[in-house]
Each structure stands twice: as structure tokens, then as C-alpha cells.
Enzyme design. Sequence first.
Site, PDB file in Angstrom:
ATOM      1  CG  ASP A  80     -23.162  24.591   8.315  1.00  0.00           C
ATOM      2  OD1 ASP A  80     -23.071  25.916   8.724  1.00  0.00           O
ATOM      3  OD2 ASP A  80     -24.498  23.943   9.095  1.00  0.00           O
ATOM      4  CG  MET A 101     -21.567  19.880   6.947  1.00  0.00           C
ATOM      5  SD  MET A 101     -22.429  21.117   8.046  1.00  0.00           S
ATOM      6  CE  MET A 101     -21.434  22.270   8.830  1.00  0.00           C
ATOM      7  CG  MET A 119     -24.593  18.407  12.834  1.00  0.00           C
ATOM      8  SD  MET A 119     -23.733  19.573  12.887  1.00  0.00           S
ATOM      9  CE  MET A 119     -25.016  20.940  13.850  1.00  0.00           C
ATOM     10  CG  ASP A 167     -26.037  24.276  14.071  1.00  0.00           C
ATOM     11  OD1 ASP A 167     -26.141  23.738  12.862  1.00  0.00           O
ATOM     12  OD2 ASP A 167     -25.826  25.722  13.546  1.00  0.00           O
ATOM     13  CG  HIS A 171     -27.524  21.458  10.714  1.00  0.00           C
ATOM     14  ND1 HIS A 171     -25.840  21.566  10.346  1.00  0.00           N
ATOM     15  CD2 HIS A 171     -26.844  19.282  10.234  1.00  0.00           C
ATOM     16  CE1 HIS A 171     -24.789  21.201  10.678  1.00  0.00           C
ATOM     17  NE2 HIS A 171     -25.598  19.661   9.580  1.00  0.00           N
ATOM     18  CG  HIS A 204     -28.758  26.374  10.280  1.00  0.00           C
ATOM     19  ND1 HIS A 204     -28.636  25.491   9.182  1.00  0.00           N
ATOM     20  CD2 HIS A 204     -27.233  26.195  10.834  1.00  0.00           C
ATOM     21  CE1 HIS A 204     -27.537  24.773   9.413  1.00  0.00           C
ATOM     22  NE2 HIS A 204     -26.797  24.676  10.403  1.00  0.00           N
ATOM     23  CG  MET A 233     -24.837  20.166  17.730  1.00  0.00           C
ATOM     24  SD  MET A 233     -22.627  21.416  17.855  1.00  0.00           S
ATOM     25  CE  MET A 233     -22.975  22.692  16.434  1.00  0.00           C
ATOM     26  CB  SER A 245     -26.248  28.924  12.339  1.00  0.00           C
ATOM     27  OG  SER A 245     -25.911  28.367  13.183  1.00  0.00           O
TER      28      SER A 245
HETATM   29  C1  DX5 Z   1     -20.590  23.518  12.628  1.00  0.00           C
HETATM   30  C2  DX5 Z   1     -22.576  24.362  12.322  1.00  0.00           C
HETATM   31  C3  DX5 Z   1     -22.775  25.462  11.995  1.00  0.00           C
HETATM   32  C4  DX5 Z   1     -22.243  26.532  12.934  1.00  0.00           C
HETATM   33  C5  DX5 Z   1     -21.667  27.452  11.360  1.00  0.00           C
HETATM   34  O1  DX5 Z   1     -20.548  22.284  13.103  1.00  0.00           O
HETATM   35  O2  DX5 Z   1     -23.185  23.753  12.282  1.00  0.00           O
HETATM   36  O3  DX5 Z   1     -23.885  25.955  11.297  1.00  0.00           O
HETATM   37  O4  DX5 Z   1     -22.957  27.507  13.740  1.00  0.00           O
HETATM   38  O5  DX5 Z   1     -20.838  28.903  12.301  1.00  0.00           O
HETATM   39  P1  DX5 Z   1     -19.690  29.874  11.344  1.00  0.00           P
HETATM   40  O6  DX5 Z   1     -20.924  29.820  10.566  1.00  0.00           O
HETATM   41  O7  DX5 Z   1     -19.404  30.318  12.484  1.00  0.00           O
HETATM   42  O8  DX5 Z   1     -19.195  29.020  10.997  1.00  0.00           O
HETATM   43 ZN    ZN Z   2     -25.779  24.239  10.721  1.00  0.00          ZN
END
Ligand code: DX5
Ligand code: ZN
Length: 230
Positions: free
Chosen positions: A176, A138, A69, A36, A67, A34, A38, A9
Site C-alpha cells: 500500500d 506500507m 490508522m 483508509d 485499514h 481499501h 485516519m 483505495s
Molecule cells: C496511505 C494509505 C493508502 C493510500 C494510498 O496512508 O494507507 O492506502 O490511499 O494512496 P496512493 O496509492 O495514492 O499512494
Molecule cells: Zn491504506
Amino acid sequence: MSEIKIAPSILSADFARLGDEVQRVEAAGADMLHVDVMDGHYVPNLTIGPPVVAALRKVTRLPLDVHLMMTNPDAFLRDFRDAGADSISVHVEVVPHLHRTLDAIRSLGARPGVVLNPGTSLALLDEILPFTDFVLVMTVNPGFGGQRFIEACLPKVARLQRMIASRGLEVAIEVDGGIGPRNARALVEHGARWIVAGSSIFGAPDPGLSVKELRAAATGAAQAAPSSAS
Ligand code: DX5
Ligand code: ZN
């Protein structure tokens, strides 16, 4: 056993050197990246949008696993696909017409996925399971990298695996949050196949070595060579 995929990620990467960071994990054998996204509404953090996905697309051949969010993912599906997303996952908690959304992702030529928060029941997958390519479980509450793995998610992965198998479906389980060499094997043994890791890879001194250690742990190879994983 279907193939285990290691998905670094980029949330924990150095954004000023993103191209270099990605090339390091690609050279070390990562299977996908991956990404993320947000929006500052659905989760209390703000990250990246389609321009960064498009920039990543130019520097790597790895599939981009996006992903989302965000409270309104439907409005951005085309933008992320055009930017180069290969798989796109949306949270079951926010999408009002999930079947339509998954259909839209597939029509755009990407693989659709459904995401469940730690507090969200597998029961919400009952009708939608045949229509998704993967389910992202998650293992932390979404919003930040570097959080502690929630142990209660492990039996949830096993229950999901049984649910998928009992229906004869081919749905991959992605996990994740808070994942590293210490817990990756247990997740795989419970049914997970796509392993996302941010801080345990990009927070390490050598992200390439961390990809290899995570794969060794996830596949069980680390047990044969204990010195290669911590
Ligand atoms: C959290 C994300 C993850 C995050 C994981 O909301 O969806 O993908 O990057 O990070 P680690 O592996 O550090 O928990
Ligand atoms: Zn993620």
C-alpha cells in the site's frame, strides 16, 4: 501463485460521488475496496469513520478492506465490523496486545491483518505471524495518498515472503502506497498479492481503465500487450 487482488483505495476518490466511483472500479473488476481510516493522531490526517463504511456496504458487493490508522483501534473494531468491514488491519506500532486484537477481529467475523510502516522491522512479526490472515507492508509512510513509493520496501516484501514460506503459513502480503502499473509487477514478483492503489486509479481520467491496467501489469499480462499499460 495465489490470486492477485486489486484493491482501489477510496482515499483518492471524489467523496461527493463516492457511490459512482466505487461502481466504476467494481464494474472494471476490482477485487476489494481499501478504506483508509485516519484519526488525526496516529497519522497527521483525518478521513472517515464507520458511517461511510456502512454507506459503502450498501452500494457495492466488493469486500471492504479497512485499514485502521488510529491510536485506539480496539475501541472501534465492532463498529467497523457492524458497518460492513470484511477485513480489518491494525498497525503493529500502536496496538499493545496484538494477539488479543487479532483474535477480537476474527471473533467478530472479519479477517485480521497486521500493518508495518516502512521503518518497522519484520522482526515484530515473529510471534504473531501464525495468527494473522495478512500482513500489510506500507510502501509509503501512512497518512496521505499520492506519495512516492519507497524502493527499500521491495526487498522487505521478499524477506517477508521467505519468512512466511519457511514456516509453511498461508499469510497474504498486501502492499500500500505509491503503487501503479510501473511497480506492481515487481511487488508481485517479490511476493505481494493484494495490491492497493489510490491515486493511480482514482487520480486517472478513467478509474475503470486504470484498474484493468494495474491488473495487467501486476499479472505480467501487460508485457504481452505493452500498449495497454504505461
Ligand atoms: C496511505 C494509505 C493508502 C493510500 C494510498 O496512508 O494507507 O492506502 O490511499 O494512496 P496512493 O496509492 O495514492 O499512494
Ligand atoms: Zn491504506
